[in-house]
Design a protein around this motif. Sequence first.
Motif, PDB file in Angstrom:
ATOM      1  N   ASP A 232       3.722  -6.366  15.664  1.00  0.00           N
ATOM      2  CA  ASP A 232       3.652  -6.362  17.198  1.00  0.00           C
ATOM      3  C   ASP A 232       2.022  -6.159  17.571  1.00  0.00           C
ATOM      4  OD1 ASP A 232       2.524  -3.979  16.145  1.00  0.00           O
ATOM      5  OD2 ASP A 232       4.057  -2.898  17.072  1.00  0.00           O
ATOM      6  N   SER A 233       1.671  -5.977  18.894  1.00  0.00           N
ATOM      7  CA  SER A 233       0.134  -5.929  19.210  1.00  0.00           C
ATOM      8  C   SER A 233      -0.092  -4.497  19.388  1.00  0.00           C
ATOM      9  CB  SER A 233      -0.047  -6.891  20.587  1.00  0.00           C
ATOM     10  OG  SER A 233       0.392  -8.323  19.903  1.00  0.00           O
ATOM     11  N   SER A 234       0.165  -3.531  18.572  1.00  0.00           N
ATOM     12  CA  SER A 234       0.158  -2.205  18.726  1.00  0.00           C
ATOM     13  C   SER A 234      -1.510  -1.802  18.478  1.00  0.00           C
ATOM     14  CB  SER A 234       1.050  -1.339  18.241  1.00  0.00           C
ATOM     15  OG  SER A 234       1.013  -1.611  16.571  1.00  0.00           O
ATOM     16  N   GLY A 235      -2.074  -2.773  17.696  1.00  0.00           N
ATOM     17  CA  GLY A 235      -3.453  -2.351  16.997  1.00  0.00           C
ATOM     18  C   GLY A 235      -3.148  -1.461  15.747  1.00  0.00           C
ATOM     19  N   ARG A 236      -2.141  -1.145  15.321  1.00  0.00           N
ATOM     20  CA  ARG A 236      -2.218  -0.475  14.021  1.00  0.00           C
ATOM     21  C   ARG A 236      -2.622  -1.112  12.883  1.00  0.00           C
ATOM     22  NH1 ARG A 236       3.928   2.021  15.147  1.00  0.00           N
ATOM     23  NH2 ARG A 236       4.097   0.151  16.009  1.00  0.00           N
ATOM     24  N   SER A 237      -3.062  -0.413  12.016  1.00  0.00           N
ATOM     25  CA  SER A 237      -3.553  -1.169  10.550  1.00  0.00           C
ATOM     26  C   SER A 237      -2.435  -1.251   9.800  1.00  0.00           C
ATOM     27  CB  SER A 237      -4.715  -0.473   9.879  1.00  0.00           C
ATOM     28  OG  SER A 237      -5.587  -0.539  10.717  1.00  0.00           O
ATOM     29  N   ASN A 238      -2.107  -2.361   9.193  1.00  0.00           N
ATOM     30  CA  ASN A 238      -1.297  -2.698   8.010  1.00  0.00           C
ATOM     31  C   ASN A 238      -1.609  -1.530   6.995  1.00  0.00           C
ATOM     32  OD1 ASN A 238      -0.365  -4.925   9.309  1.00  0.00           O
ATOM     33  ND2 ASN A 238      -1.606  -6.213   8.060  1.00  0.00           N
ATOM     34  N   TYR A 239      -0.657  -0.842   6.328  1.00  0.00           N
ATOM     35  CA  TYR A 239      -1.094   0.121   5.505  1.00  0.00           C
ATOM     36  C   TYR A 239      -0.240   0.398   4.516  1.00  0.00           C
ATOM     37  CZ  TYR A 239       2.885   3.078   7.076  1.00  0.00           C
ATOM     38  OH  TYR A 239       3.960   3.754   7.575  1.00  0.00           O
ATOM     39  N   PHE A 240      -0.790   1.074   3.527  1.00  0.00           N
ATOM     40  CA  PHE A 240      -0.188   1.030   2.062  1.00  0.00           C
ATOM     41  C   PHE A 240       0.315   2.560   1.855  1.00  0.00           C
ATOM     42  CE2 PHE A 240      -0.448   2.246  -2.519  1.00  0.00           C
ATOM     43  CZ  PHE A 240       0.048   1.199  -3.371  1.00  0.00           C
TER      44      PHE A 240
END
Lengths: 139, 138
Positions: B123-131
């Motif tokens: 999405d365009s939420s601005g959240r970083s992909n994360y581990f």
Amino acid sequence: MQSAKYVRDDDRPGMTPAGSARKIDTSPFVGNWVTTNRATRGIVRIEVRESSAGLVMHTFGSCSPGPCDWGQAEASVFADGVNSTTGLAFSATYDFGFMESDLQAKIKKGVLVVAGFNRFKDGSGRSNYFSREFFYREG
Amino acid sequence: MDSYKYAREEDRVQPEGNLERPIDVTPLLGDWRNTNTGSKGISRVVLTKSGGGDLTLAVFGSCDGSPQSWGEVKIGAVYAKGAGSLDPMGFQARYDFGFMETRLDANLSLGLLVIAGLNTFKDSSGRSNYFSREFFHQ
């Protein structure tokens, strides 16, 4: 008000403004990584460099008389949380034709820990297998 | 002389007849609970084997202290300890939530199930992909 979708609390963005995802810092991964096990029959060396898309890794397997060059693969980078730009891990897939290998790497206490999920596609009867190896930064 | 292709010495296994059998998934099956009861990630995973032999994963995320079902997915692949082994070591599965894709890489370690999550937002939420990496016990 919480508007972003989530499936666990870790996904909830807090005060992060909507928009394009921020660039994750890839600098901790960049460098030449050498296996800590000189007798390894797995991966002997990984070279990681930054690219416009994130990271590129160049992997060398243990073969005789010299290492097998796996070539380069684009890697996806992952932060340590949704509100963070600190790089924690990266992942790439190699397709050798006869086998696919998903490599998942993270740094722990200065050591690059690489997990491999290796799937054979050649009908050879070999089992898909998991591997986990450790690498130190060269130089 | 090798008749099979390889990318490293570990791949060089001359399969015996018994390797035509599937990997024994029994140690993976069951109800796995997060060792961290205060986790904000995955609280529980359940692995079952159908009569047809398919391995199915059900995941429950932690939302405000309550489990939220992610639904069931078929396990993509099961992995052994080595190319010449039938002993189970891990599996992979994927969830596509529409706004996010999650690849789960799981392996057994000292009786625990270790699950790494590679979470990619779409999405365009601005959240970083994360581990994420969490530990589960039976």
